[in-house]
Design a protein around this motif. Structure first.
Motif, PDB file in Angstrom:
ATOM      1  N   PHE A 121      46.038  30.942  53.004  1.00  0.00           N
ATOM      2  CA  PHE A 121      44.830  31.019  52.275  1.00  0.00           C
ATOM      3  C   PHE A 121      45.186  32.581  51.269  1.00  0.00           C
ATOM      4  CE2 PHE A 121      40.650  34.001  52.576  1.00  0.00           C
ATOM      5  CZ  PHE A 121      39.885  32.994  52.344  1.00  0.00           C
ATOM      6  N   LEU A 123      43.315  35.154  49.233  1.00  0.00           N
ATOM      7  CA  LEU A 123      42.062  35.897  48.628  1.00  0.00           C
ATOM      8  C   LEU A 123      42.600  37.298  48.314  1.00  0.00           C
ATOM      9  CD1 LEU A 123      38.848  35.976  48.048  1.00  0.00           C
ATOM     10  CD2 LEU A 123      38.928  36.590  50.582  1.00  0.00           C
ATOM     11  N   ALA A 132      36.596  41.742  47.764  1.00  0.00           N
ATOM     12  CA  ALA A 132      37.035  40.571  47.489  1.00  0.00           C
ATOM     13  C   ALA A 132      36.701  40.203  45.850  1.00  0.00           C
ATOM     14  CB  ALA A 132      36.753  39.182  48.498  1.00  0.00           C
ATOM     15  N   TRP A 154      48.507  40.245  51.405  1.00  0.00           N
ATOM     16  CA  TRP A 154      48.669  39.919  52.606  1.00  0.00           C
ATOM     17  C   TRP A 154      48.336  38.372  53.013  1.00  0.00           C
ATOM     18  CZ3 TRP A 154      50.099  44.407  53.500  1.00  0.00           C
ATOM     19  CH2 TRP A 154      49.431  45.625  53.100  1.00  0.00           C
ATOM     20  N   LEU A 237      35.390  32.647  55.493  1.00  0.00           N
ATOM     21  CA  LEU A 237      35.567  33.780  56.323  1.00  0.00           C
ATOM     22  C   LEU A 237      34.574  33.895  57.412  1.00  0.00           C
ATOM     23  CD1 LEU A 237      36.211  36.282  53.790  1.00  0.00           C
ATOM     24  CD2 LEU A 237      37.990  35.619  55.379  1.00  0.00           C
ATOM     25  N   ASP A 238      33.142  33.394  57.103  1.00  0.00           N
ATOM     26  CA  ASP A 238      32.291  33.315  58.266  1.00  0.00           C
ATOM     27  C   ASP A 238      32.957  32.531  59.454  1.00  0.00           C
ATOM     28  OD1 ASP A 238      30.311  34.532  57.103  1.00  0.00           O
ATOM     29  OD2 ASP A 238      29.209  32.703  56.575  1.00  0.00           O
ATOM     30  N   THR A 311      26.278  33.340  59.772  1.00  0.00           N
ATOM     31  CA  THR A 311      26.786  34.612  58.966  1.00  0.00           C
ATOM     32  C   THR A 311      26.952  36.165  59.954  1.00  0.00           C
ATOM     33  OG1 THR A 311      26.707  33.673  56.914  1.00  0.00           O
ATOM     34  CG2 THR A 311      26.946  35.999  56.782  1.00  0.00           C
ATOM     35  N   VAL A 366      33.297  46.201  56.810  1.00  0.00           N
ATOM     36  CA  VAL A 366      32.901  44.990  56.070  1.00  0.00           C
ATOM     37  C   VAL A 366      31.972  44.392  57.115  1.00  0.00           C
ATOM     38  CG1 VAL A 366      33.429  42.681  55.241  1.00  0.00           C
ATOM     39  CG2 VAL A 366      34.672  44.928  54.375  1.00  0.00           C
TER      40      VAL A 366
HETATM   41  N1  COS Z   1      28.193  32.504  52.615  1.00  0.00           N
HETATM   42  C1  COS Z   1      27.994  31.711  51.446  1.00  0.00           C
HETATM   43  N2  COS Z   1      27.713  32.582  50.461  1.00  0.00           N
HETATM   44  C2  COS Z   1      27.668  34.025  50.539  1.00  0.00           C
HETATM   45  C3  COS Z   1      27.985  34.510  51.916  1.00  0.00           C
HETATM   46  C4  COS Z   1      28.082  34.012  52.828  1.00  0.00           C
HETATM   47  N3  COS Z   1      28.314  34.184  53.902  1.00  0.00           N
HETATM   48  N4  COS Z   1      28.005  36.126  51.591  1.00  0.00           N
HETATM   49  C5  COS Z   1      27.477  36.174  50.174  1.00  0.00           C
HETATM   50  N5  COS Z   1      27.507  34.871  49.615  1.00  0.00           N
HETATM   51  C6  COS Z   1      27.089  34.966  48.448  1.00  0.00           C
HETATM   52  C7  COS Z   1      25.688  35.674  47.986  1.00  0.00           C
HETATM   53  O1  COS Z   1      24.697  35.034  48.414  1.00  0.00           O
HETATM   54  C8  COS Z   1      25.979  36.026  46.683  1.00  0.00           C
HETATM   55  O2  COS Z   1      25.435  34.732  45.867  1.00  0.00           O
HETATM   56  P1  COS Z   1      24.532  34.765  44.476  1.00  0.00           P
HETATM   57  O3  COS Z   1      25.690  35.264  43.420  1.00  0.00           O
HETATM   58  O4  COS Z   1      24.210  33.420  44.153  1.00  0.00           O
HETATM   59  O5  COS Z   1      23.567  35.789  44.643  1.00  0.00           O
HETATM   60  C9  COS Z   1      27.360  35.967  46.408  1.00  0.00           C
HETATM   61  O6  COS Z   1      28.085  35.506  47.353  1.00  0.00           O
HETATM   62  C10 COS Z   1      27.934  37.535  46.226  1.00  0.00           C
HETATM   63  O7  COS Z   1      27.515  37.962  47.411  1.00  0.00           O
HETATM   64  P2  COS Z   1      27.700  39.649  47.564  1.00  0.00           P
HETATM   65  O8  COS Z   1      26.762  40.265  46.380  1.00  0.00           O
HETATM   66  O9  COS Z   1      27.131  39.840  48.995  1.00  0.00           O
HETATM   67  O10 COS Z   1      29.103  40.169  47.163  1.00  0.00           O
HETATM   68  P3  COS Z   1      29.885  41.470  47.386  1.00  0.00           P
HETATM   69  O11 COS Z   1      30.807  41.720  46.202  1.00  0.00           O
HETATM   70  O12 COS Z   1      28.729  42.548  47.646  1.00  0.00           O
HETATM   71  O13 COS Z   1      30.617  41.317  48.617  1.00  0.00           O
HETATM   72  C11 COS Z   1      31.337  41.541  51.001  1.00  0.00           C
HETATM   73  C12 COS Z   1      30.289  41.168  49.991  1.00  0.00           C
HETATM   74  C13 COS Z   1      31.692  42.762  51.205  1.00  0.00           C
HETATM   75  C14 COS Z   1      30.942  41.064  52.361  1.00  0.00           C
HETATM   76  C15 COS Z   1      32.623  40.498  50.580  1.00  0.00           C
HETATM   77  O14 COS Z   1      33.267  41.049  49.396  1.00  0.00           O
HETATM   78  C16 COS Z   1      33.657  40.297  51.619  1.00  0.00           C
HETATM   79  O15 COS Z   1      33.414  39.623  52.857  1.00  0.00           O
HETATM   80  N6  COS Z   1      34.542  41.184  51.714  1.00  0.00           N
HETATM   81  C17 COS Z   1      35.672  41.199  52.746  1.00  0.00           C
HETATM   82  C18 COS Z   1      36.624  40.209  52.572  1.00  0.00           C
HETATM   83  C19 COS Z   1      37.412  39.876  53.580  1.00  0.00           C
HETATM   84  O16 COS Z   1      37.176  39.701  54.625  1.00  0.00           O
HETATM   85  N7  COS Z   1      38.947  39.752  53.434  1.00  0.00           N
HETATM   86  C20 COS Z   1      39.897  39.532  54.276  1.00  0.00           C
HETATM   87  C21 COS Z   1      40.497  38.263  53.655  1.00  0.00           C
HETATM   88  S1  COS Z   1      41.643  37.490  55.022  1.00  0.00           S
HETATM   89  S2  COS Z   1      43.334  37.730  54.079  1.00  0.00           S
END
Ligand code: COS
Length: 380
Positions: A121, A123, A132, A154, A237-238, A311, A366
């Protein structure tokens, strides 16, 4: 927690495999950083890479609770192997199953789920991790193809994977609404894994940067809809956080078990240190948090299996289980004293391995962001 007979049998099988095949080599592959490819192949044959995927695509046809049970057992024996399984199953097979076309699922899932192929994966990038949506890798349409340019960071299983789920901007002016997901196969010209990262822990797992230079892939390798990639990543990620929660649980349990066995044998002040109240309290706190972690992980898994939103619960499970695992590893070393600090005992490795679960698949910060957003939405 009530488990079905099938779940108990799966747990038993995973425990036996982990005890016989993973635990005996965990210290050695930590020392040599050797990727556990052979054991991953064996796990594929046993169905441990495909627990919660339908039989129709070569999966074991079980549920997410079963996946969590298997992950706990694998991680209790070898954290590095558990991380590889998490990246493969949750982060690569997960989105292909949830968002792939029938053709993509038939093409990729059977070989991934059997362990013939390994998944990955992509990202995070060198300059975007928690944010992200801040990625800069681009994908531009060109006739029947997309051309990808950028770099990913990563990437777990990066040097060994055959199939990669890769995120890139298809409409850079649209922020998170301008990201798409793609399937990229190993060996595609320009898609080049770099050197293996020299990590603090989980040293046998394979983590690399990947450079992406004019990588041309067919249009049919778009995963899900154009510009829906960010939601695919978040959804993936969920699910992944349930796996990392279960992995944390396994690491914590292993730390507690090693420390408890030691406390029952180690004599100080004329009796086993397990008789001392300070040690008893440590053990009680470790065990209570492990039980709470398991309930949170299984609760998120049950919600996922019931098709309900999860989530917040997955983020809670990952947050609590990972932080409790770090506390447990720290206290476990304290119980062993100097012996906890040397490599002759597994706790030193477990401590190093555990630090990653507070970082990977979303940092603790996060997770708190995700949880608080949901709570703020819920409470008017
Ligand atoms: N499931 C489905 N859709 C989701 C979601 C979820 N769990 N969480 C957010 N979304 C959707 C939102 O509804 C929003 O949709 P719209 O554009 O239609 O409104 C869109 O995605 C953007 O969401 P949001 O505004 O929350 O985005 P942000 O840029 O604020 O990011 C975080 C939020 C910080 C939560 C996100 O960037 C994140 O999870 N970062 C961590 C990434 C991570 O875990 N990386 C490790 C990777 S493993 S190598």
């Amino acid at each position: 927690m009530h488990l079905t007979e099938e779940q108990k049998m799966l747990r038993q099988m995973a425990q036996e495999f982990a005890g016989n095949e993973l635990a005996p080599v965990a210290a050695e592959i930590d020392e040599t950083s050797e990727f556990p490819l052979e054991n991953l192949k064996k796990m594929g044959e046993l169905g441990l890479l495909s627990v919660h995927f339908p039989e129709e695509y070569g999966g074991s046809g079980m549920d997410t609770v079963s996946f969590a049970l298997a992950m706990e057992e694998i991680a209790a024996a070898c954290g590095a192997t558990a991380l590889s399984v998490a990246a493969h199953a949750s982060l690569c097979c997960g989105p292909i199953y949830a968002f792939g076309t029938e053709e993509q699922k038939k093409k990729y899932l059977p070989d991934l789920l059997s362990g013939k192929n390994l998944g990955s994966f992509c990202l995070s990038e060198p300059s975007s991790g928690s944010d992200a949506g801040g990625m800069i890798t681009r994908a531009e349409a060109d006739g029947d193809t997309f051309v990808l340019n950028g770099a990913k960071q990563w990437v777990t299983n990066g040097g060994y994977a055959d199939v990669f789920v890769v995120f890139a901007k298809t409409d850079p002016d649209k922020g998170t609404q301008g990201i798409s997901a793609f399937i990229v196969e190993k060996g595609t010209p320009g898609f080049q894994p770099g050197k293996k990262e020299n990590k603090m822990g989980l040293r046998a797992s394979d983590t690399r940067q990947i450079s992406i230079d004019n990588v041309r892939i067919p249009k049919e390798n778009l995963l899900g809809e154009l510009n829906q990639g960010f939601k695919i990543a978040m959804h993936t990620l969920d699910g992944g956080r349930i796996g990392i929660g279960a992995m944390s649980l396994g690491l914590a349990r292993a730390a507690m078990e090693h420390a408890t066995r030691y406390a029952k044998e180690r004599i100080a002040f004329g009796r086993p240190i397990a008789d001392l109240q300070a040690i008893k309290w440590y053990i009680a706190d470790m065990a209570t948090g492990i039980e709470a972690s398991r309930l949170l992980v299984h609760n998120a898994a049950l919600l996922r299996d019931a098709g309900k939103p999860y989530t917040k619960e997955a983020a809670m499970a990952k947050l609590f289980a990972s932080e409790h695992a770090m506390k447990t590893a720290t206290k476990a070393i304290q119980i062993l004293g100097g012996y906890g600090y040397i490599r002759d005992y597994p706790l030193e490795r477990i401590f190093r391995d555990t630090k990653l679960v507070e970082i990977g698949e979303g940092t603790s910060e996060v997770q708190r962001l995700v949880i608080s957003r949901e709570v703020l939405r819920e409470i008017s």
